[in-house]
Motif scaffolding. Structure first.
Motif, short mmCIF file in Angstrom:
data_model
loop_
_atom_site.label_atom_id
_atom_site.label_comp_id
_atom_site.label_asym_id
_atom_site.label_seq_id
_atom_site.Cartn_x
_atom_site.Cartn_y
_atom_site.Cartn_z
N VAL A 13 53.88 29.90 38.14
CA VAL A 13 54.11 31.27 37.71
C VAL A 13 52.94 32.13 38.18
O VAL A 13 51.86 31.61 38.48
N THR A 14 53.15 33.43 38.23
CA THR A 14 52.11 34.34 38.69
C THR A 14 51.85 35.41 37.65
O THR A 14 52.74 35.80 36.89
N SER A 15 50.61 35.88 37.62
CA SER A 15 50.23 37.01 36.80
C SER A 15 49.30 37.89 37.60
O SER A 15 48.70 37.45 38.59
N VAL A 16 49.18 39.16 37.20
CA VAL A 16 48.39 40.12 37.97
C VAL A 16 47.41 40.82 37.05
O VAL A 16 47.76 41.28 35.96
N THR A 17 46.15 40.86 37.49
CA THR A 17 45.12 41.64 36.81
C THR A 17 44.72 42.78 37.72
O THR A 17 44.35 42.56 38.87
N GLY A 18 44.77 44.01 37.20
CA GLY A 18 44.45 45.16 38.02
C GLY A 18 45.61 45.55 38.90
O GLY A 18 46.70 44.97 38.84
N ARG A 19 45.39 46.55 39.72
CA ARG A 19 46.42 47.05 40.61
C ARG A 19 45.86 47.30 41.99
O ARG A 19 44.65 47.33 42.19
N GLU A 20 46.77 47.48 42.96
CA GLU A 20 46.37 47.75 44.33
C GLU A 20 45.40 48.92 44.38
O GLU A 20 45.59 49.89 43.64
N PRO A 21 44.33 48.89 45.19
CA PRO A 21 44.03 47.88 46.22
C PRO A 21 43.09 46.80 45.73
O PRO A 21 42.58 46.03 46.54
N ARG A 80 52.77 44.74 42.69
CA ARG A 80 51.66 45.29 41.91
C ARG A 80 50.32 45.14 42.63
O ARG A 80 49.48 46.04 42.59
N ALA A 81 50.14 44.00 43.27
CA ALA A 81 48.84 43.72 43.89
C ALA A 81 48.69 44.35 45.27
O ALA A 81 47.57 44.58 45.73
N GLY A 82 49.81 44.59 45.94
CA GLY A 82 49.72 45.14 47.29
C GLY A 82 49.63 44.07 48.36
O GLY A 82 49.43 44.39 49.53
N PHE A 83 49.78 42.81 47.99
CA PHE A 83 49.80 41.71 48.98
C PHE A 83 50.63 40.57 48.39
O PHE A 83 50.74 40.42 47.17
N ALA A 84 51.22 39.80 49.28
CA ALA A 84 52.02 38.65 48.84
C ALA A 84 51.10 37.47 48.58
O ALA A 84 50.39 37.03 49.49
N PRO A 85 51.06 36.94 47.37
CA PRO A 85 50.15 35.82 47.09
C PRO A 85 50.61 34.55 47.78
O PRO A 85 51.79 34.19 47.72
N PRO A 86 49.71 33.86 48.47
CA PRO A 86 50.07 32.57 49.06
C PRO A 86 50.30 31.54 47.96
O PRO A 86 49.62 31.55 46.93
N LEU A 87 51.24 30.65 48.18
CA LEU A 87 51.61 29.67 47.17
C LEU A 87 51.45 28.26 47.72
O LEU A 87 51.67 28.02 48.91
N GLY A 98 38.66 40.55 49.32
CA GLY A 98 37.23 40.31 49.41
C GLY A 98 36.39 41.46 48.92
O GLY A 98 35.23 41.28 48.57
N ALA A 99 36.97 42.66 48.85
CA ALA A 99 36.21 43.84 48.45
C ALA A 99 36.30 44.11 46.96
O ALA A 99 35.93 45.18 46.50
N LEU A 100 36.79 43.18 46.18
CA LEU A 100 36.95 43.37 44.74
C LEU A 100 35.62 43.70 44.08
O LEU A 100 34.62 43.04 44.32
N ASP A 101 35.60 44.75 43.25
CA ASP A 101 34.36 45.16 42.58
C ASP A 101 34.70 45.67 41.19
O ASP A 101 35.43 46.64 41.03
N PRO A 102 34.22 44.99 40.12
CA PRO A 102 33.35 43.81 40.19
C PRO A 102 34.14 42.58 40.61
O PRO A 102 35.32 42.46 40.32
N GLY A 103 33.48 41.70 41.29
CA GLY A 103 34.13 40.49 41.75
C GLY A 103 33.80 39.30 40.88
O GLY A 103 33.34 39.43 39.75
N PHE A 104 34.03 38.11 41.42
CA PHE A 104 33.70 36.88 40.72
C PHE A 104 32.24 36.52 41.01
O PHE A 104 31.77 36.67 42.14
N VAL A 105 31.53 36.06 39.99
CA VAL A 105 30.14 35.64 40.15
C VAL A 105 29.99 34.25 39.55
O VAL A 105 30.34 34.02 38.39
N LYS A 106 29.48 33.31 40.36
CA LYS A 106 29.26 31.95 39.90
C LYS A 106 27.77 31.69 39.77
O LYS A 106 27.01 31.99 40.70
#
Length: 262
Positions: free
Chosen positions: A145-153, A130-137, A176-184
Motif C-alpha cells: 500500500v502507499t501513503s503520501v506525506t506532503g505535496r508536489e514538488p 499527489r506527489a507529482g511522480f509515480a512511485p517505483p514499486l 533529492g531536493a526535499l527540505d527538510p529532508g531525512f537526517v541519519k
C-alpha cells in the motif's frame, strides 16, 4: 638566467603543482575505489623533491620547500579520503540524495523501533497524483500500500508491505531536493554496496537515529525523530529520486528487493 629565476617562473610552477592536486569526486563507488581509479585514469603526478645545484640560491631553496610541502599535502589528501571516518564525513557533506548522514561514533547506541506502516493508504495512482511522480514499486510483493506525506514538488511516498515473517517493510521515495529532508545519525559508517544493475547504494547495518519530515494540514514541514533499523539507501539520478528501504535486516535480501524496484 635559470627558469626559476625568471619573472613569474616560481609562481607559475607553484600554480601547476597546485592544479595537479585533485581530490576525486565521490558519488557511487566506495571512496577507495574512486580515488584509485581517478589516480590511475589521470596519471596524477605526485610532486617530488628534486636535487638542486647549490648555486640555485634562495629561489631554488624556496622551490624545494614548496615541492616538499605539496608532496606532503598530496599524501595527506589521499590518505585522508581513504580513511573510513573521513570517508563518512565526505558522505555527510555531499549527502546521499535527499538524506544527510552524520557520523557520530561517540553517540549513545539506540535500539531499533518497529518500522512504521503507511497511515491513510491510497491507491498508487492517487499517490502519484499527489506527489507529482509515480512511485517505483518492488516486484513480487503482494498487498503493498502507499501513503503520501506532503505535496508536489516536495512529497514523500511511503510503500509498505509485510515480509514473510510478518514484519513491516517500508520503502520511502522522495525527491533529492526535499527540505527538510531525512537526517541519519550513525555510530558506524554505512557500507558502500552495489545493486544488481550497477547502482551504488549504502547499507546501514546498525540501528541509528533518524530524523524524517512530516507535514501538517497547513502544508508546513516539521521533523520527527525515531530509531531506525537496518536500512538500504540509494538514488535514481534519472528520476531525481532517493529511495530508502527499511525493515529487512539481511543485507543480501535487502539488495535483492531493491534491485526489483521498478
Amino acid at each position: 638566467m635559470r627558469e626559476d629565476e625568471r619573472p613569474g617562473g616560481l609562481p607559475r610552477e607553484l600554480r601547476e603543482l597546485g592544479r595537479s592536486l585533485r581530490v576525486p569526486d565521490v558519488d557511487g563507488e566506495s571512496m577507495a575505489e574512486r580515488v584509485l581509479a581517478q589516480l590511475l585514469a589521470e596519471h596524477v603526478p605526485v610532486p617530488v623533491v628534486e636535487p638542486e645545484p647549490e648555486r640555485a640560491g634562495w629561489r631554488g631553496w624556496l622551490r624545494r620547500r614548496w615541492r616538499a610541502l605539496l608532496a606532503a599535502l598530496s599524501g595527506v589528501l589521499v590518505v585522508a579520503v581513504l580513511t573510513p571516518p573521513v570517508r563518512a564525513a565526505v558522505v555527510e557533506w555531499l549527502g546521499v540524495g535527499g538524506v544527510a548522514v552524520e557520523y557520530a561514533p561517540g553517540a549513545p547506541p539506540v535500539a531499533a523501533e518497529e518500522v512504521p506502516g503507511c497511515p491513510d493508504p491510497v491507491p498508487v495512482a492517487e499517490a502519484a497524483r499527489r506527489a507529482g511522480f509515480a512511485p517505483p514499486l518492488p516486484e513480487g510483493v503482494a498487498g503493498a500500500v502507499t501513503s503520501v506525506t506532503g505535496r508536489e514538488p516536495a512529497a514523500v511516498v511511503g510503500v509498505c508491505w509485510r515480509s514473510a515473517a510478518g514484519a513491516v517493510v517500508r520503502l520511502d521515495v522522495f525527491p533529492g531536493a526535499l527540505d527538510p529532508g531525512f537526517v541519519k545519525e550513525v555510530r558506524v559508517q554505512p557500507e558502500p554496496v552495489v545493486l544488481a544493475d550497477g547502482t551504488a547504494a549504502y547499507w546501514f547495518a546498525e540501528p541509528h537515529r533518524l530524523a524524517f519530515p512530516l507535514s501538517s494540514v497547513e502544508g508546513r514541514w516539521r521533523q520527527e525523530v525515531r530509531a531506525a533499523g537496518p536500512t538500504l539507501l540509494w538514488v535514481r539520478p534519472s528520476a531525481g529520486l532517493t529511495l530508502r528501504l527499511e525493515g529487512i535486516p539481511d543485507r543480501t535480501e535487502a539488495l535483492r528487493v531493491a534491485a526489483s524496484v521498478r
